[in-house]
Design a protein around this motif. Structure first.
Motif, PDB file in Angstrom:
ATOM      1  N   MET A   1     -43.020 -21.711 -12.644  1.00 61.35           N
ATOM      2  CA  MET A   1     -42.396 -21.139 -11.453  1.00 61.35           C
ATOM      3  C   MET A   1     -40.908 -20.889 -11.734  1.00 61.35           C
ATOM      4  SD  MET A   1     -45.142 -21.085  -9.806  1.00 61.35           S
ATOM      5  CE  MET A   1     -44.597 -20.432  -8.241  1.00 61.35           C
ATOM      6  N   ALA A   2     -40.165 -20.515 -10.688  1.00 63.92           N
ATOM      7  CA  ALA A   2     -38.753 -20.189 -10.884  1.00 63.92           C
ATOM      8  C   ALA A   2     -37.997 -20.326  -9.569  1.00 63.92           C
ATOM      9  CB  ALA A   2     -38.604 -18.769 -11.424  1.00 63.92           C
ATOM     10  N   ILE A   3     -36.675 -20.381  -9.698  1.00 63.98           N
ATOM     11  CA  ILE A   3     -35.769 -20.397  -8.548  1.00 63.98           C
ATOM     12  C   ILE A   3     -34.980 -19.102  -8.553  1.00 63.98           C
ATOM     13  CG2 ILE A   3     -33.737 -21.503  -7.545  1.00 63.98           C
ATOM     14  CD1 ILE A   3     -34.771 -24.156  -8.718  1.00 63.98           C
ATOM     15  N   TRP A   4     -34.887 -18.470  -7.386  1.00 58.29           N
ATOM     16  CA  TRP A   4     -34.080 -17.267  -7.180  1.00 58.29           C
ATOM     17  C   TRP A   4     -32.939 -17.635  -6.250  1.00 58.29           C
ATOM     18  CZ3 TRP A   4     -35.464 -12.882  -9.878  1.00 58.29           C
ATOM     19  CH2 TRP A   4     -36.701 -12.948 -10.521  1.00 58.29           C
ATOM     20  N   ASN A   5     -31.721 -17.562  -6.765  1.00 67.13           N
ATOM     21  CA  ASN A   5     -30.564 -18.051  -6.026  1.00 67.13           C
ATOM     22  C   ASN A   5     -29.634 -16.903  -5.651  1.00 67.13           C
ATOM     23  OD1 ASN A   5     -28.347 -19.383  -5.003  1.00 67.13           O
ATOM     24  ND2 ASN A   5     -27.933 -20.587  -6.834  1.00 67.13           N
ATOM     25  N   LEU A   6     -29.605 -16.563  -4.360  1.00 65.68           N
ATOM     26  CA  LEU A   6     -28.609 -15.631  -3.840  1.00 65.68           C
ATOM     27  C   LEU A   6     -27.352 -16.455  -3.611  1.00 65.68           C
ATOM     28  CD1 LEU A   6     -27.728 -12.871  -2.610  1.00 65.68           C
ATOM     29  CD2 LEU A   6     -28.654 -13.710  -0.430  1.00 65.68           C
ATOM     30  N   GLY A   7     -26.442 -16.444  -4.584  1.00 59.68           N
ATOM     31  CA  GLY A   7     -25.370 -17.432  -4.544  1.00 59.68           C
ATOM     32  C   GLY A   7     -24.015 -16.933  -4.987  1.00 59.68           C
ATOM     33  N   SER A   8     -23.017 -17.672  -4.572  1.00 61.94           N
ATOM     34  CA  SER A   8     -21.621 -17.357  -4.874  1.00 61.94           C
ATOM     35  C   SER A   8     -21.284 -17.672  -6.324  1.00 61.94           C
ATOM     36  CB  SER A   8     -20.700 -18.160  -3.957  1.00 61.94           C
ATOM     37  OG  SER A   8     -21.001 -19.544  -4.051  1.00 61.94           O
ATOM     38  N   ILE A   9     -20.291 -16.952  -6.826  1.00 62.99           N
ATOM     39  CA  ILE A   9     -19.764 -17.164  -8.180  1.00 62.99           C
ATOM     40  C   ILE A   9     -18.244 -17.135  -8.060  1.00 62.99           C
ATOM     41  CG2 ILE A   9     -19.735 -16.381 -10.569  1.00 62.99           C
ATOM     42  CD1 ILE A   9     -22.266 -14.711  -9.880  1.00 62.99           C
ATOM     43  N   ASN A  10     -17.595 -18.265  -8.303  1.00 57.49           N
ATOM     44  CA  ASN A  10     -16.155 -18.378  -8.080  1.00 57.49           C
ATOM     45  C   ASN A  10     -15.391 -18.725  -9.350  1.00 57.49           C
ATOM     46  OD1 ASN A  10     -16.670 -18.065  -5.348  1.00 57.49           O
ATOM     47  ND2 ASN A  10     -16.215 -20.187  -4.807  1.00 57.49           N
ATOM     48  N   GLU A  11     -14.129 -18.351  -9.334  1.00 58.51           N
ATOM     49  CA  GLU A  11     -13.153 -18.968 -10.212  1.00 58.51           C
ATOM     50  C   GLU A  11     -12.580 -20.149  -9.432  1.00 58.51           C
ATOM     51  OE1 GLU A  11     -11.273 -15.278 -12.730  1.00 58.51           O
ATOM     52  OE2 GLU A  11     -10.545 -15.552 -10.690  1.00 58.51           O
ATOM     53  N   ASP A  12     -12.791 -21.353  -9.921  1.00 57.95           N
ATOM     54  CA  ASP A  12     -12.272 -22.544  -9.245  1.00 57.95           C
ATOM     55  C   ASP A  12     -10.931 -22.942  -9.852  1.00 57.95           C
ATOM     56  OD1 ASP A  12     -14.421 -22.685  -7.592  1.00 57.95           O
ATOM     57  OD2 ASP A  12     -15.256 -24.530  -8.437  1.00 57.95           O
ATOM     58  N   ILE A  13      -9.896 -22.882  -9.055  1.00 62.07           N
ATOM     59  CA  ILE A  13      -8.563 -23.295  -9.472  1.00 62.07           C
ATOM     60  C   ILE A  13      -8.331 -24.691  -8.899  1.00 62.07           C
ATOM     61  CG2 ILE A  13      -6.102 -22.756  -9.410  1.00 62.07           C
ATOM     62  CD1 ILE A  13      -6.993 -19.807  -8.898  1.00 62.07           C
ATOM     63  N   VAL A  14      -8.320 -25.688  -9.766  1.00 64.88           N
ATOM     64  CA  VAL A  14      -8.284 -27.086  -9.337  1.00 64.88           C
ATOM     65  C   VAL A  14      -6.886 -27.658  -9.552  1.00 64.88           C
ATOM     66  CG1 VAL A  14      -9.290 -29.375  -9.642  1.00 64.88           C
ATOM     67  CG2 VAL A  14     -10.719 -27.331  -9.910  1.00 64.88           C
ATOM     68  N   GLY A  38     -18.218 -22.269  -7.373  1.00 63.66           N
ATOM     69  CA  GLY A  38     -18.936 -21.635  -6.273  1.00 63.66           C
ATOM     70  C   GLY A  38     -20.197 -22.431  -5.989  1.00 63.66           C
ATOM     71  N   LYS A  39     -20.525 -22.600  -4.719  1.00 72.31           N
ATOM     72  CA  LYS A  39     -21.695 -23.402  -4.379  1.00 72.31           C
ATOM     73  C   LYS A  39     -22.958 -22.849  -5.038  1.00 72.31           C
ATOM     74  CE  LYS A  39     -22.088 -25.542  -0.558  1.00 72.31           C
ATOM     75  NZ  LYS A  39     -21.616 -26.855  -1.047  1.00 72.31           N
ATOM     76  N   ASP A  87     -11.902  -7.591  -5.329  1.00 73.22           N
ATOM     77  CA  ASP A  87     -11.172  -8.826  -5.597  1.00 73.22           C
ATOM     78  C   ASP A  87     -12.110  -9.903  -6.130  1.00 73.22           C
ATOM     79  OD1 ASP A  87      -8.765  -7.783  -4.653  1.00 73.22           O
ATOM     80  OD2 ASP A  87      -9.180  -8.403  -2.590  1.00 73.22           O
ATOM     81  N   PRO A  88     -11.618 -10.755  -7.028  1.00 71.55           N
ATOM     82  CA  PRO A  88     -12.455 -11.859  -7.503  1.00 71.55           C
ATOM     83  C   PRO A  88     -12.637 -12.908  -6.416  1.00 71.55           C
ATOM     84  CG  PRO A  88     -10.223 -12.085  -8.349  1.00 71.55           C
ATOM     85  CD  PRO A  88     -10.275 -10.752  -7.654  1.00 71.55           C
ATOM     86  N   ALA A  89     -13.744 -13.594  -6.456  1.00 75.84           N
ATOM     87  CA  ALA A  89     -13.970 -14.730  -5.564  1.00 75.84           C
ATOM     88  C   ALA A  89     -13.295 -15.956  -6.168  1.00 75.84           C
ATOM     89  CB  ALA A  89     -15.457 -14.976  -5.399  1.00 75.84           C
ATOM     90  N   GLN A  90     -12.502 -16.639  -5.370  1.00 75.51           N
ATOM     91  CA  GLN A  90     -11.760 -17.787  -5.876  1.00 75.51           C
ATOM     92  C   GLN A  90     -11.825 -18.941  -4.882  1.00 75.51           C
ATOM     93  OE1 GLN A  90      -7.823 -16.095  -6.617  1.00 75.51           O
ATOM     94  NE2 GLN A  90      -8.313 -15.893  -8.794  1.00 75.51           N
ATOM     95  N   GLY A 234     -18.438 -30.542  -6.003  1.00 72.61           N
ATOM     96  CA  GLY A 234     -19.666 -30.096  -6.635  1.00 72.61           C
ATOM     97  C   GLY A 234     -20.791 -31.107  -6.662  1.00 72.61           C
ATOM     98  N   ALA A 235     -20.549 -32.314  -6.159  1.00 75.87           N
ATOM     99  CA  ALA A 235     -21.597 -33.335  -6.207  1.00 75.87           C
ATOM    100  C   ALA A 235     -22.773 -32.956  -5.314  1.00 75.87           C
ATOM    101  CB  ALA A 235     -21.031 -34.688  -5.789  1.00 75.87           C
ATOM    102  N   GLY A 236     -22.478 -32.446  -4.121  1.00 78.41           N
ATOM    103  CA  GLY A 236     -23.551 -32.033  -3.222  1.00 78.41           C
ATOM    104  C   GLY A 236     -24.357 -30.874  -3.777  1.00 78.41           C
ATOM    105  N   ASP A 237     -23.679 -29.932  -4.420  1.00 80.86           N
ATOM    106  CA  ASP A 237     -24.370 -28.788  -5.027  1.00 80.86           C
ATOM    107  C   ASP A 237     -25.243 -29.249  -6.196  1.00 80.86           C
ATOM    108  OD1 ASP A 237     -22.862 -27.235  -3.273  1.00 80.86           O
ATOM    109  OD2 ASP A 237     -21.307 -26.859  -4.767  1.00 80.86           O
TER     110      ASP A 237
END
Length: 288
Positions: A1-14, A38-39, A87-90, A234-237
């Motif tokens: 099987m597989a997972i299909w993830n409609l999901g965010s992609i971020n640059e994380d500035i920590v 990104g979650k 614009d990039p997602a950040q 990111g622990a919850g994700d």
């Protein structure tokens, strides 16, 4: 099987800070790092590292194509990520000395995923696959409804919380996951607790308090693993990705939660987001 993830992609500035600033307070950061995040991304990486096939549906800006390339390096299928002139997602993430964090998001490309790309991706899905989405992109209701019609199992992570967007998908969900604050926000919006939503499986994560699983309204509690946290980002994700991977691989929910609890415990001992999510061998070797 597989997972299909409609999901965010971020640059994380920590930014490392002594404590989370109060309103009006200015702090000097002691360190700056840039990570993939990104979650949606975190969930995809976690699920891939947990041993299942993950297809990511999303968008990145031309200036941030490295994020999609990094996802591919981590074993995620990135064929359904479109590159946009936008614009990039950040995410600007402040991490305090005690491991707590505060996050500000700029949606950028995450809010501009073309519907045609979503439809193209799901045309390759099989009955019984999982579809997962969160609140950091557009097209949640469209994607969840389409996935349900196609015979996929539909999961939803209700964060960042938005009462209207969450309520718009409740009727097509097989699995809902949210934290304690989000669960209370949903209760205030709907008048219903996790046991009364009519969703087969609901998990409420409780941080160091563990997690509550409601199966057809019946509650089971799972304790967290005691560790010394350095960064809770990111622990919850990671927990969500590992739960879904376990379910996709045929695990009973309780076993999937147990494995995900180990992964989340390892995650909070590390600084960073998607780049430091533990792989399955690390989780299996983790000694309680």
């Amino acid at each position: 099987m597989a997972i299909w993830n409609l999901g965010s992609i971020n640059e994380d500035i920590v930014l490392s800070v002594p404590h989370i600033p109060a309103p009006g307070e200015t702090l000097a950061a002691t360190k700056r790092e840039v990570f993939l995040g990104g979650k949606g991304t975190n969930m995809s990486v976690a699920a891939a590292r947990a041993g299942t096939r993950v297809n990511h549906i999303g968008a990145v800006a031309k200036s941030a194509t490295w994020t999609g390339e990094r996802l591919l390096e981590y074993g995620v299928d990135t064929r359904h990520i479109v590159i946009l002139d936008t614009d990039p997602a950040q995410a600007m993430i402040m991490v305090a000395a005690d491991g707590e964090n505060a996050i500000v998001l700029q949606s950028g490309a995450n809010g501009e995923i073309p519907q045609a790309k979503l439809q193209e991706a799901l045309s390759e899905a099989d009955t019984g696959d999982w579809f997962i989405t969160q609140n950091e992109t557009n097209l949640q209701r469209t994607g969840a409804t389409l996935a349900r019609k196609m015979g996929l199992r539909v999961a939803y992570a209700a964060a960042p919380f938005d009462a209207d967007r969450v309520q718009a998908v409740l009727d097509v969900l097989d699995f809902l996951i949210l934290n304690a604050v989000e669960a209370e926000q949903l209760r205030q919006a709907t008048g219903q607790g996790p046991d009364a939503l009519g969703i087969t499986d609901v998990i409420v994560t409780l941080g160091s308090g563990g997690a509550d699983w409601y199966h057809q309204g019946k509650l089971s509690h799972f304790d967290a693993i005691a560790v010394d946290p350095v960064d809770t980002t990111g622990a919850g994700d990671t927990f969500t990705g590992y739960v879904l991977a376990g379910l996709d691989r045929g695990m009973p929910m309780a076993q999937a939660i147990g494995q995900a609890t180990k992964a989340a415990a390892l995650m909070v001992t590390r600084h960073g987001t998607a780049d430091v999510i533990p792989d399955l061998s690390e989780v299996q070797d983790f000694q309680l």
